[in-house]
Design an enzyme around this catalytic site. Structure first.
Site, short mmCIF file in Angstrom:
data_model
loop_
_atom_site.label_atom_id
_atom_site.label_comp_id
_atom_site.label_asym_id
_atom_site.label_seq_id
_atom_site.Cartn_x
_atom_site.Cartn_y
_atom_site.Cartn_z
N HIS A 20 25.46 46.85 46.95
CA HIS A 20 26.25 45.36 47.67
C HIS A 20 25.90 45.19 49.02
CE1 HIS A 20 29.69 42.77 47.25
NE2 HIS A 20 29.70 42.70 48.60
N LYS A 32 25.26 51.48 40.80
CA LYS A 32 25.47 50.84 41.63
C LYS A 32 26.17 51.89 43.18
CE LYS A 32 26.31 46.32 43.00
NZ LYS A 32 27.57 45.62 42.67
N HIS A 34 22.79 41.19 36.64
CA HIS A 34 23.62 41.61 37.21
C HIS A 34 24.91 40.54 36.48
CE1 HIS A 34 25.70 42.38 41.45
NE2 HIS A 34 26.77 42.23 40.15
O1 DOR Z 1 32.49 37.82 44.22
C1 DOR Z 1 32.08 38.74 43.88
N1 DOR Z 1 33.25 39.31 42.83
N2 DOR Z 1 31.31 39.96 44.22
C2 DOR Z 1 31.40 41.21 43.66
O2 DOR Z 1 30.21 41.94 44.75
C3 DOR Z 1 31.73 41.65 42.53
C4 DOR Z 1 32.54 40.27 42.13
C5 DOR Z 1 34.20 40.67 40.92
O3 DOR Z 1 33.52 41.88 40.76
O4 DOR Z 1 34.97 40.20 40.92
ZN ZN Z 2 28.88 41.83 41.86
#
Ligand code: DOR
Ligand code: ZN
Length: 346
Positions: A138, A101, A15
């Protein structure tokens, strides 16, 4: 392996956010230094919704790597209400797209184009099930009436449980789980349900967001939870259960976008990822379980071969940089300025 030297099969990051353009070119080598492969998140602006876009994105990543770099980007597609099941078939046939996703619309960074109601993508889920491609989730509800610390638990109860009954053969990875309820759910679910664990959720509880003042660099989504949840995640990581594997969710944002009246969610861990996972397992006296978690279980779940190479880490104290380049800007890495106990060595 000795107490001070680790040699493990080259790990994978299941991830990862690397962004695109100049920012991607700044961060990609941090990952390629440590990992053989990484699942590349599709939440660009605009999102990566088609095989053609994923092919272009993949080429730009490969172009950014020096010749001979041993790193393979594993591409993903971003699901929307309008994703066509034929695109899933084409993704499967592409050979370079390994998963799709699901962002509930509005759940996190660049998720506005995400899915507004899971029912809208039932035909897509049917196709994923048929071709055997994993759905990466998510797992947070977006209802503003639900407390932000409860959004993962409520997602499991109201969306995920019914979903796995509806699509019993669908391979699902619950991404970046943060709660004991998620651990419990994955442990008791059938074989085709797995989860990734980030290093920041293994190292911190929610107090870290407020230590001595508000700490924007510790803000991510799903947000950090109570200590009892961190303990449950740690137990899952070191348990040797192959349903739990490494996914950093490393998500670089420029310094000014984090240190703002409305700071972005995301923690940049890629720079020091393996060193910090080693520290977590070391502190838990479980270094013998590190390799399964970092290098075997995820690949097995995705139906990929083990990486041929190895990665070596040495017990050595060093200082994590205060900041790093991110395109024309700077990113503050996780634990900037702190001491790290392990070091990746050539
Ligand atoms: O903290 C996060 N940042 N959670 C996510 O689901 C996306 C990610 C991002 O793309 O900055
Ligand atoms: Zn992420």
């Amino acid at each position: 392996m000795t107490d001070n030297l680790l040699q493990i099969i080259r790990p994978d990051d299941f991830h990862l956010h690397v962004r695109d353009g100049k920012a991607m070119r700044s961060v990609i080598l941090d990952t390629a230094r440590q990992f053989g492969r990484a699942i590349i998140m599709p939440n660009l602006v605009p999102p990566v919704t088609s095989v053609q876009q994923a092919a272009r994105y993949r080429h730009s990543i490969l172009d950014a790597l020096p010749d001979g770099t041993d790193f393979t980007p594993l591409m993903t597609l971003y699901l929307t209400d309008r994703t066509d099941p034929d695109e899933i078939v084409a993704a499967h046939e592409s050979g370079f797209i390994h998963a799709v996703k699901l962002y509930p619309a509005g759940a996190t960074t660049h998720s506005d184009a995400g899915v507004t109601d899971i029912k809208h993508i039932y035909p897509v889920l049917e196709t994923l099930s048929k071709v055997g491609m994993p759905l990466l989730i998510h797992g947070e509800v977006t209802d503003p009436a639900v407390d932000v610390f409860d959004r993962e638990r409520v997602f499991i109860e109201t969306i995920l449980s019914p979903l796995i009954n509806q699509f019993p053969d669908l391979k699902i990875v619950m991404e970046h789980i943060t709660t004991k309820e998620a651990v419990q759910f994955v442990v008791t679910a059938p074989e085709n349900i797995a989860a990734t664990l980030t290093v920041h959720h293994l190292l911190m509880n929610r107090n870290a967001i407020f230590t001595g003042g508000i700490r924007p660099h510790h803000y991510c989504l799903p947000v950090l939870k109570r200590e009892e949840h961190r303990q449950a995640l740690l137990e899952a990581a070191i348990s040797g259960n192959p349903k739990f594997f490494l996914g950093t969710d490393s998500a670089p944002h420029p310094q000014h976008a984090k240190e703002s009246a409305c700071g972005c969610a995301g923690i940049y861990t890629a720079h020091t990822a393996m060193e910090l996972y080693a520290e977590v397992f070391d502190q838990a006296h479980a270094l013998d379980r590190l390799e399964g978690f970092t290098s075997l279980f995820g690949a097995r779940f995705y139906g990929l071969p083990q990486n041929p190479g190895t990665l070596r880490l040495k017990r050595e104290r060093w200082t994590i940089p205060e900041s790093l380049p991110l395109g024309t800007e700077r990113v503050i890495p996780f634990r900037a300025g702190d001491t790290c106990q392990w070091k990746v060595i050539p």
